[in-house]
Structure formats: structure tokens, C-alpha cells
Write a protein that holds these residues in place. Structure first.
Motif, PDB file in Angstrom:
ATOM      1  N   TRP A 157       0.856  -1.186   0.000  1.00 10.30           N
ATOM      2  CA  TRP A 157       0.000   0.000   0.000  1.00 10.30           C
ATOM      3  C   TRP A 157       0.895   1.241   0.000  1.00 10.30           C
ATOM      4  N   HIS A 176      -2.897   5.294  -1.969  1.00 15.30           N
ATOM      5  CA  HIS A 176      -3.751   6.484  -2.052  1.00 15.30           C
ATOM      6  C   HIS A 176      -2.870   7.723  -2.156  1.00 15.30           C
ATOM      7  N   ASP A 177      -3.493   8.799  -2.579  1.00 16.37           N
ATOM      8  CA  ASP A 177      -2.794  10.080  -2.620  1.00 16.37           C
ATOM      9  C   ASP A 177      -3.791  11.177  -2.305  1.00 16.37           C
ATOM     10  N   ILE A 181      -6.063   2.624  -6.506  1.00 15.99           N
ATOM     11  CA  ILE A 181      -5.531   3.863  -5.917  1.00 15.99           C
ATOM     12  C   ILE A 181      -6.675   4.816  -5.591  1.00 15.99           C
ATOM     13  N   GLU A 182      -6.723   5.215  -4.333  1.00 14.12           N
ATOM     14  CA  GLU A 182      -7.810   6.048  -3.826  1.00 14.12           C
ATOM     15  C   GLU A 182      -7.351   7.498  -3.660  1.00 14.12           C
ATOM     16  N   LEU A 242      -7.577  10.591  -1.187  1.00 14.74           N
ATOM     17  CA  LEU A 242      -7.958  10.881   0.206  1.00 14.74           C
ATOM     18  C   LEU A 242      -7.281  12.158   0.703  1.00 14.74           C
ATOM     19  N   LEU A 302      -9.787   1.028   4.346  1.00 16.80           N
ATOM     20  CA  LEU A 302      -9.196   0.914   3.007  1.00 16.80           C
ATOM     21  C   LEU A 302      -8.310  -0.321   2.902  1.00 16.80           C
TER      22      LEU A 302
END
Lengths: 429, 429, 429, 429
Positions: free
Chosen positions: B41, B93-94, B133-134, B136, B163
Motif C-alpha cells: 500500500w 492512495h494520494d 488507488i484512492e 484521500l 481501506l
């Protein structure tokens, strides 16, 4: 939850505090009831390295300079029962006539490494050492003119052995370390005769100056006198099989070749980093500019062969694959003894992206070389006292082409030295 | 009479030929009856390091790039039963919205590191990863505007844990390594509460965003889910006592901080050479020029504190004395991700003669960083399968500020990794 | 009380604002009732320089790249009535078969200088230019195999002249600038016959390929067709007396030799500073590492002679005294077209204190060379329209060995160009 | 068909052979019936620059060193009727007590620039100069302790003028050039009062030490005595309008500010090359490491302001556009007077391809500065004899921030000096 990785006695020693160091030192000093008097015979005694060695040794003895540059002044080497600097008696010879003071002032002027006030303070000691330096032009027969009278190899050998005898007797020496810090010789192709001591002796008897170089003759003479031989030059010296056998038979230590002082030192300290990160070195190009006598000699391709060969071996061994690695040695008179090396390292990383590193090394050759000679003289004299003989593999870190050691990674070579010291310290308890 | 110094099984392994390697590998593959499916992750999944990691991983899998840069593809690490690259499932995530392809093309244009034809060939795989890829923005609360609604730390933590759960369940993952490759955070002074897990949980409960940084929250969440945490940033992350205890209690591995990719890597590889030669370093001045987002953030003194501190620790430890060592970090936009570092090393040798070395390092930050993350993900996942937990000291060579390890000498740190691998290989026989 | 030193019209022009520039430009455009159609014939049309020139020319025309690198896009050169880029029609030949697109992609991959998306956008224009590129292996007879059939010099010359005729007629060209950007030739010792046009013609008639090199034949052919000849290579080209006379007789401009793109450019820009400060240069040592075809050719000593000679002339002229100046050219394949030069300048200041400067130049050869070719093509075509002929001394700043100009100080050479432009601008009013 | 571009008398002079030079020189010597006796008053007379200046001047007079570093010893400047070195009488003051010999030995030890044997040879001359050096701590009031008694500005001014009077009378001097080579002062914001001589005098009368810096007071005093003022420091000195007017009114020459000795010299010599090739400089980052007193003072941001400002102006003027140009000045004590500067130039060429150049400058500050001071003293004394006054624009090439000259291109600045000399040589015929 703080971890140091090297356990055991060695680690303890490395971390021992000043008090412990002091006690150890006293203990060893105590042991040395009759302190050994050791001689150092410098071949090339008026050269820059010799002059710097002599000046530095005295300056440190007299408290006029720090011990910087001397590895034997650091833990754990300084815990061994090695000679103090003032226990080393210096003599030697060169092919031209001069005085130590003259040479020291010349180095002063050319290299701006040490100062006139310093020389003034140690004038008397310099003069005293000068009394043990002989002029022997014939011993470097490569430089004699055609037609000039030249003694035979047997005569030369006897002459040199006689010198060592006189030096030992004059100063009542227990042992001598013969140190070759002369100029680079012409390349001599090696044959089977160089691998067999009987055959080699025949070459001397037959005065085969085309097959026996001065550096070999010095080693032979030293071993015949049961003295140690240290070859700091790229010359062949004791690295041929015949002489290695002789040293073992006569029970004396020897080592060489080609002191690792500048570019190759940095190269063998840096290359392991590229290896460990799997950064693929595509090209490692080195340019060496130097202006001393050594540089002049090396600018002639024939004299340069040993050197370039010594410099080339390291990278493929450390990296594990062949590398495009050019080495240029250019003679730039204005630089004098200040060697300037520039290296470009072109390497590939992740996704095969090319990146570069470059370094410039600006060091004074004799300042870098002289302390290594002192370090090794001390360690060889120590080894001799311990009854050790043959190639001193634990000195590999001091050489471009360490005899009998395939490892070129500087850090692993240095561990060999540390391990050697640690072993002796453990035994002595 | 040729000596290699590392005896025993480990040495044999290091030298074993390709056939042996192949057999070993097959053997281990056979052991892995139910190959572990491991997740990665990425926090900062649209950043340059993440984008490069994703692109490189696929390119190597597909045979479109060599394995250069990956230490785990070299012996002896590649003999361990680590995941193949295609067994690692990537998510993350980014804080902003984008696509992997867009980011890859942007890196292409800015850094000229990989090519459009390459991206074309792996288009589908990039798109597939993009599905995990989320976006956030709230998770990096430092960048939120005043007045903007911001969830509490408890809510954020739950959100992040959710997540991870979804990711694990979707891909049927046995384990996840949570990797922090986000931007530098503002410096938070540490207090006693950071050393006690109960007190630390209270800080979260009380929503103390002034005392809990995102990097800490990520580590906390990862450990609560029994996942590993790898902190490649200079941020505090799991290095506080509270979180270290939690990791050990929950039986998961973690490590950090601050990936050692450029100037500090070279520094810690070179400084041991000066130490070993007793060359006294008087000044070691470093200038770092960089133009990526990281550089921009670091150009603000508050964000730079962790970094400068991490860089400063190494030299005195390796050399054994304090050194005048300036470190400048300057933001030079035109350089983009190509970090250029220049170091001047001013040192004293024999007779206290000052000499200099300088080097220039021109490397692409994300190209240097990405493979280290992959290496460590593989080694942490492996460690987790072996039942190991807590700080992974054997990964010290990858960090400027390795948690719980005082040794900064790169070569000794690397030996720790080799020893770790050798130990596991011996046990598995 | 603020002083600018260059008085008069030229100064005014240099400082004139954008509005004035615009008006001037319009004025000249108006003059050019029937805009001249000018051809450019590239010898070595599939080489990196040619490929880069073609790609860049189109990219700038289409607004896909800035005009960086082109001196003719700056004031005052851009105020002259020179051709717009799109008025230059490109053709050429090479010794092997390929396509412009293929070559452009190869440059892309090797040098990472321009991007695939850019090539995509200009695909059609690349293809169109390709229709005017011929394959003529026989014209570089040095590379033909022994025994292979080879036309006579007369036949080759006629063949080449025919090509130019066809090109001119196809595109309805008023003039052609023949540009030599082929590889370095083997050194041919010059004789009296090279100084006399009648004798030189006899060499051609007698097919003396040992005395007439391709670069001479190209120049001869160009002049016989009344076309300009620009020699960017270190080859002899039009610099022999015989050909200079022919150019003047036939009323055409020519110039060369050996484009000044990298190390020599920096050298001739920096050396005047040392001269002006009376800093006495003791040594100026240069190392050139390059990995393109040019580098390979130059790594053979015979091909390198012209080049080294061109590089050596500058320093003594600028400094006013002979200098120890080594120039190494090493072939380092991994660098490709990215030439890396390192120079060490060792100089004496006040009280004869030695000091040093060093520089590293990392530039892409074809990116540096291509715009100079375009600049000079424009200026030579302009000169031809003005009725000027013979050696174009005002182009001296573009060459290592400017024909007939003894001045090597780059800044003074550049002033010659500025003066030329200023003179034409004053006259045209 | 060989062209040299500079026509006319000046060119002839530049190329005239040694014989002609000798004749000219004799001619001028003949003219100077009553050779002018000129004084040089050094503010900061015990600093490294002053000490080096004194030592070098004597060494050159005595034939113990070459004239390297002195631009006035080269054609055409040496053809002007300037003072011989031995016609310059040196005096000065400093804020601490010492002797010239002590200071010279200290420089010797710290910087290894000149040798003890040299000092020995010129011992008497050093001592003699020492008799004209005064200790005046109060004149640098910035360094006085709070509470300490401090004379008023009027008293200080009178004191200084008195010193000059005594010096002139003692040595029967026709003129004095007052030279400021003291340390960097604290930045004083300039106001309207600094632009008007009457207002400025009021500031002195009112003892406004917060608005009048020592460098201003020195200039004021010098002008009131009708002496020239040369400001080699970054301090404000005579550059304010009030003092410029005073100098013109009193008919004396002056110039400054901030000697161009190292990094900025190279920068302004190199930047024109980038401009002429239309290579777009994106970033020009400079790092200056220095360890002398100057470096210590400049490491405090307030003292550094003038300096950084002076360094920043040049690039945009030469290149014609704003540039990202960082300038770091770091204090590195071990370097002493040996300033090491590293610059990275990141520039765009054709097709907007980024390339880099970097240079390292390793020079001894006082060795570089001292001869410039001597050059300018000679040229200002000459100008004064010619009846010239006000700012000496032709000395622009010696300064980072040349008063009243907008041109920073070093080569154009140097042309101004050449033109000045040529003009005087033409007139004198």
C-alpha cells in the motif's frame, strides 16, 4: 533497543575507552623487556616519499605534528606491541648524491607540504639520519649509460648485502625491513625461471640483467640476509614465485605491490557501494595528472604497464562483471607531487536510467604514501617478532595489487587488518 | 597461496555458480506450496517514487528492463524465498486525483527517465493498478485550508484501516506492507506521550493533530491491522517508542527512516575510507540541489529539520570525532527530480598537510529510491512469513537514520543484510 | 553618471526595443519581393547532427520548441534579412540506407534528447524531407573494402554535382549551402599541389584518392556549381589554397573548420579571463569522453590528428605564451552523444602562488552542433545574396580552426559577428 | 588572407615587440622629470590582503617573484606613465596591534602562500613599512563594546585626516590613494541624506553613527584632503551621491565597490558565452566556502547583504533575462584564505534539451585580491596626475558592483580598460 553488530572481544576492544587503551599499552611496554631495535632501509632514500617519511617521523616523535595519516596510531593497531616511532632506525641509499636536509628543503619549495621553521627545529636529526644514507648509482643499472662499467648482478647483490650488514652492526639492529620506494622500472616479461628459486639464482649468476630487475635483486638480497622486504612500487619485487619461496624458507615476511594512495584507494572504497546497490557501472573513466619524478617515468608507456595493470584489476573483481574503465596517466610538471585525479562513473539504475558521479582527488603523493610505509614497517617488524613469515596478506588494504589476495574491496581488506590485530590482542591476553 | 577471506557456508553461497542458484531457487519455489499473495500500500501513490516503482516493477516483470537497482535480485538475497515481483499486488492512495498513466507520462516529460514506447507497452497494467488507488486529501491534514471540514484522527484512522481491509479482501492478500513515500511533514517536538502506547492512543482519541502527524497515524493503523510499516520519508513514523511497542505486541515488522539514496549514501560509503587511513576530516561540506516537490517542501526550514538532522548524524559516528559539516538543501526547479549534490571534503594527512576531495552526484531521485522500496517490501514480507517482528535492523543500509542502529558505515550496514540472508540460507538447509 | 561603452548606431540597435525590431523585420520582409528559396545539402544526412537539425528546425517552425541555441534568432542577427526557417529546403546524402524517422527514433532512444510525442507530431514533415536524402556509399571511399569497385574521383564528382542540380531544379532553388557534417577522415599530408587550383584539378583527373579526400571533393563540386560550402568537420575541406581561390573566382562563400561546440568553446571563453588578470596558466589539461560515432573514429590516432591540432592552437594565441596543454579524447560508448569534458587549469597568481580551476561540461554533441549549422547556413545564404564571397571570417566564433582568422578569443570572435550584422543594418538604412 | 580584427594604433601597440615597448618605456621615464612620489594608505593594514600586497610588492621589486597577477605589468597598461612599484610608499592603519612581519608569518603558516626564506630576505623592508602603520581601534566603531568611550564622527574624521597629513609630509608625497580593504560592515539603509553632500555633512556633525558607516567616513576624509579613494570592500564607501559629488568638486578620482576576485569573476567571464550561443540559463547556483575573517563576517546574514546583492546583479544584465541564481556563502574555518567555489549551470540548448556545466574555483583570496589593489592604485594615481576625477569607470572590470557602470560582461569591461590605455597612449604621441 539499540544494536551494534560486531559482538565479542574484538568489538569490545574497538570500543574500549582511553583508560583501557592506556593500560594495554603499558602492559605491552612492560613485556618488551629488551626493546627490539629495528632498522628501516629505504631504497630511494632521497626521493620525495623517503624525505617526507623521515621528516614526518621525526616531527611526530618531537610532538611537532599530529599522528594523522598513520593507521598504526589508531585502535586496535596501536594496542599491538609494535615499535614506537623512535625505535625505528632509518638508513638507505639512492642513485645520486645529496643530503637529507637539501632534499627536505626541495620538497618544501616544490610541494609546500612542510615548513622551513619545522625543518629548522629538526635539523640535527635530519643530519644524523643522513650519515646512514649511501650513494649507489650502479644499483639502478637501468639508468647507466651504454659503455659505462657495470658490476655483475652477483657483485651488486653482495654489495647491497654488505651495506645491510654494516647498517645492522653499526646500530646493533635485531631486524631490518628493506623498503623499496624507488622509481618505476621497465617492464620485464616473466618466465618459468622466475617461479623457481634455483633457476632464478642461475639468472643472477649468469648476470642476466634483461631478466632480473633491481626490485627483484633487492628482495633476493634482503631474504638472503633474513630481512623483511616491503615493495611499495609497481615493480615486480618479491611477487615472483622464486622469491616467495625463498622468503618462506628463510622465515621472513614480505609484501607488495604498488601502494594504494590515491585514485585506486577511492575507487576501491566507492565501487562496493555501486555493487551493493546493484547500480550497474557502465564506464569508470579515470584521469591521473601528476608532475613528480614518478609521473615522468610513468608517462613512458613501457614503465606504465605494471601500474595500469594494477589499477585495472580492482573494478571487475569488486563489481563482478567487466567494466569499460580507461585509466590515463598524464605528466603535468607544474603539479609537482600534487596528484590530481578525476574519475567519471557512468552507471545505470532502476529502469536502466543512466546517472553519473564524478570525483576529483587532490592529494600530495608523498604525504599519502609515507605514513603507509611507516605503518607497514611497524607491522612487518611486529610480525617478524611473532615468528610470522611469507606474504603478509593482512596488509592487502595498503596495495593496488596485494600479493596473493584476490579481494580488492577496500573495506573488506581493512577488516582483514582489524581481524589480524584483534586476533593478536586476544592471544596476548 | 591465494586467499579469500570470508570462509564457511556464506562464502560458498556467495560464490556459487548459476546452476546452484537455479537449483536453490527451484527448491524454494517448491517449498512455497501456497505462494503468499502480498499487498503493497503506497501512501503517496501518485508521487514520482510511486510512479517509478510501479512502472519499473511492471517493466522488469515483462522483461522490458533489466533488474538494475534491485538489491534483492543479487546473490545472496535472491536465494531467499522472497516474493517474485509479480506476486506483489500494488494499491495506495494520494491526496489529489489523477491516473497512473497521467503521472507516468508527466514523469516521462519532466525527468526523461523512461520512454513513451515503454509506457505504451504496459498501458493496460498501469490502468489495472490504478483501480486500487484512492484519493484521500483529508489524510494529509497539514495541507487543508483553515476553516475546511476535517475529520477527527479517530475517523481518519478508521477510514484508512477500512481501506486496507477492502484491499486485502479484494485481492485475497495474506499480508500488506504499508509504505510511506509521502512528502516531508512539519516537525513535531516529541514528548513523553509519544513513548507510551496508552498515552499515544489518548492523543488520537483527543484528536491532537498538533501532536500526531500523518506518518504516525499511518503506522498506528497498519499495526492495528497487523500489517508491516515501511517509512521511507524523514517523517517520524513508527520510530516513537509507543509505536515500536505496538508493532512488537502485534507481531509485525516495521522500519525506517529516510531512505539513503544520494549524497548520504556516498558520504557513508566514503567516510570509512578516511577513517581507515587516519586521514583527519576537517570539513565535509555538502550542497544539495533538487527541484522536485520534495525539494520545494524541504526548502522551508521547518520541514527540513528532520532531514538535516538525519544527514548530520553519520559522519561523527563513522569518523569518531565531531566534524565541521554543513549541509545545504536548495530548491532549484529546473533540475526536477534530478538531484545534484556537490561535496567538498577537506582533510589532513601526514604532517597535517591539508588535502581535498570533491564529488558530484547527479542522480534521479525516484530512480534511486523506487527499487529500495521494492527491495524492502520483499524483505519485510519475507520476515513476516518467518515470524519476525519489530524493527528490521538488517535493513539499516537503506536508511539515513536507521531505527535502533548506531552504525552508519554503509559497508558494515550492508554486511548486516548479507549476514541476515546468509543466516536464513543456512537455516533453511 | 551611468556609462554604457558602445556608442553609435550599433549600440542603439542592440538596445532597440521590441517595437523597433518588429518594424525592421517587416521592412526587410517587404524588400524581399521574391523570397529566395534556399537549399541545404547535408553530407552525412543520417548522422546525429543532421537528424537533430532536421527535427529541431521543424519543431521550432511548428512552435513545438523554443528558439534556444540559435544565435540567428537573437538581436542583432535576427534583424538581418536572413531566411526564415521554413524557407530553408533540406536535402542530403549518407553512406547507408535508412529513413529520417528511423534515425530520429534512434537518437531519441540513445540520447533522450527529444521525445516520441514530438516525433509523432512532425512525422509527415520528417517523411517529406526523407524524399530528398540519397544513399551514396561510394562517396566515402575510405570505408570501402579492398577489391570493391570504386568509381574514379571524376565520376564521383560528377555524380555529386548531378545530385545538387537535381535538388535545385526539383525545388526551384536560388542557392544551395552544401554542409559537411560527415565523420572525421584520415589525415592526408598537404603538398604544393593543394595550393594551386590547376594542380589540384590534375589530382582529381588522375584519380589520386591518396591526395584528395572526400571533404575536398565536396567543396570542389560545390564551388563548380557556384554553391556555398560549409565544413563543420575537422576535415580539410575548402581550407586548402586551391579551393579558396576557386571559391573566390566563382564568387561563392565558404567557411570552416571544425565546429566549436564544447570544451574548446569553454576554453576560448575562459582563457581571456586568465590573460586579462595576468594569471599565468602553467597547465591546462583536458579530458574529453564521448561515445558517439565521432568518438569512435577519433579514438584512432590517425583520425584524431586534425582535431587535436585544432584544439591546441587556441591557448597560446589567447594567452600569448606556450602552455602545457594535454588533450585526451577517449571513446566511452555508454555516454553516446553526451560528451563529458573535464578540464584542469593550474595557474599562478601574485607571488607565483599556484591555484586551480576545474570545470566539467556535460553537453549533448548534436544538440550543441545542429543550431550552429542552421545559423551559419542562414548567414552564408544571406552573404551570397549580398554578393559576398570567399572565407566568411565573421563566422569565426563557430569554429575551432576558423579559416584565415588568427583570433581565438571567443568574445572577440563574437564581436566580429556582431560588427558584421551592425554594418549590414547600418547600410540597409 | 589572414585577418586580425582590431585595426589602428591600439592594435599596433598591442602587437608591438619588446624593443618598441622598451623604447616607449624609456620615453615615458624621460618625461617624468620629477617622478611623483605617491602614497598608499591601507585601511585594514594588518589584514591578509594588505599583508600579501606588501610582501608581494617588495618581492617583485627585489626580483624574488614574477609580476604574475598584476595587470599593469602587461601591455598596453605597462606602456602608460604609471608609477614603478618602488615609487609607491605604503602606510595604513588597523584596529589591532601587531607588526607586518608577524602578520606575514601568520599568513605563511595559515595559507602556505609564501615561504619563510622569502620573508627572511625582505625582513628589513617589512619592518620599515611597519613604521607607517598605526593602530586605531576607534575607527571601526562597530566593534567597540557598549559603554566604551567613543569619539564623535567629527573627532574621528579629523584624526584620520591628521594621519594622512602626517604621512604625506613625512614622505613628501604628491598624492595619496586611500584604500579600503577592511572587513564587511553592517548594512545601513540609505536615505535621501546620503545623496546630498550638505545633508551628509550634517549627519557627521550630529554624530549619527547609525547612518554614517566607517567606509563612508574614510571616503569623506580622503576627499576633504584631495586624495583618491579606492573601496575594495562590499561596503558602501563613496558610492553614495553625496560623496560622488564631493569627489568631483574636489577634483579627485575614486572607485569601487567589492573587488571581483573569484566566483563572480568566473561568472561574468563565462555568462557571455551562454548569451552569445543563445543557450538559455535556467539556473546558476553558486556555493562559496571560505574560512578567513571575511568569511566569518559574511556568515552573519546582516553583513552579507551587500555582498550577495553585488553578486546577483551580473547575470540578468549579461544574459538579458532573470535567472534562478542562488548564492550560498558558508564559513568553513579549515579552508582559511583558500576560497573554494562550486557553481552549477543548468541550461537549455536546441530543442530545449537541458545540459549542465559545473566549475570549481580554488583560489587564495588575498593572492587574488592584492594585485588588483596595486593595479588600481597605480591607475588612479596616474589618472590624478592627468587631471581626471570622479568615478573611474575604466576600472569596472575589477569590481563586482562597479560604480556607475551597468555592464557586467567581464570581457567588455576589460575592453574599457584597454581602450582607456590606448587613448592615453595615442594622445601622448
Amino acid at each position: 533497543m539499540f544494536v551494534f553488530r560486531l559482538p565479542g572481544f574484538r568489538q569490545l576492544l574497538l570500543r574500549c575507552n582511553v583508560v583501557t587503551q592506556f593500560l594495554h599499552h603499558q602492559y605491552y611496554k612492560g613485556m618488551k623487556l629488551n626493546p627490539s631495535r629495528a632498522g628501516v632501509w629505504l631504497i630511494g632514500a632521497y626521493g620525495d616519499i623517503a624525505t617526507t617519511l623521515i621528516t614526518g617521523k621525526i616531527a611526530i616523535q618531537e610532538g611537532l605534528a599530529s599522528s594523522a595519516g598513520l593507521a598504526t596510531e589508531m585502535s586496535p593497531m596501536n594496542l599491538l606491541n609494535i615499535c614506537a616511532l623512535d625505535e625505528l632506525i632509518i638508513g638507505g641509499h639512492d642513485i645520486f648524491s645529496s643530503t637529507v636536509k637539501e632534499q627536505a628543503e626541495a620538497v618544501c619549495d616544490r610541494s609546500r607540504t612542510f615548513s622551513y621553521p619545522l625543518l629548522k627545529q629538526i635539523e640535527q636529526q635530519l643530519e644524523k639520519i643522513g650519515q646512514d644514507i649511501e650513494v649507489l648509482p650502479e644499483l639502478n643499472w637501468e639508468f647507466t649509460q651504454p659503455g659505462e662499467y657495470l658490476p655483475s648482478l652477483v657483485e651488486l647483490c653482495n654489495k647491497f648485502r654488505h651495506l645491510l650488514k654494516v647498517f645492522a652492526s653499526k646500530h646493533n639492529l635485531d631486524h631490518i625491513v628493506v623498503v623499496n620506494i624507488a622509481s618505476a622500472e621497465t617492464f620485464i616479461p616473466l618466465t618459468a625461471a622466475h617461479e623457481n628459486i634455483d633457476e632464478f639464482v642461475k639468472l643472477i649468476d649468469r648476470d642476466r640483467k634483461d631478466q632480473v630487475s633491481p626490485s627483484m635483486l633487492y628482495a633476493y638480497a634482503a631474504f638472503m640476509e633474513n630481512y623483511s622486504y616491503l615493495n611499495f612500487t609497481p615493480n615486480v619485487g618479491a611477487s615472483i614465485g622464486a622469491l616467495q619461496v625463498l622468503a618462506v624458507e628463510n622465515g621472513v615476511p614480505f609484501y607488495g605491490n604498488d601502494g594504494k594512495t590515491g585514485e585506486t584507494l577511492v575507487k576501491t572504497a566507492l565501487a562496493p557501494m555501486f555493487a551493493a546497490r546493484h547500480l550497474k557501472v557502465m564506464s569508470w573513466e579515470g584521469t591521473n595528472l601528476l608532475g613528480n619524478g614518478d609521473g615522468k617515468t610513468l608517462s613512458e608507456p613501457e614503465n606504465c604497464k605494471n601500474k595500469i595493470q594494477n589499477k585495472a584489476a580492482a573494478l571487475p573483481q569488486i563489481l563482478g562483471y567487466p567494466v569499460h574503465a580507461g585509466v590515463d596517466i598524464n605528466y603535468v610538471p607544474s603539479l609537482g607531487d600534487w596528484k590530481t585525479a578525476w574519475d567519471l562513473i557512468h552507471f545505470k539504475g532502476f529502469l536502466d536510467v543512466p546517472m553519473t558521479m564524478q570525483f576529483t582527488w587532490q592529494g600530495c603523493d608523498s604525504i599519502l604514501a609515507a605514513p603507509l610505509v611507516l605503518d607497514m614497517v611497524r607491522l612487518m617488524e611486529f610480525a617478524h617478532r611473532q615468528g610470522e613469515h611469507g606474504p603478509m596478506h593482512h596488509l592487502a588494504c595498503f596495495f593496488k595489487n596485494p600479493i596473493g589476495v584476490g579481494e580488492h574491496n577496500f573495506h573488506k581488506q581493512y577488516e582483514m587488518l582489524i581481524d589480524y590485530a584483534a586476533k593478536h590482542l586476544t592471544q596476548s591476553q
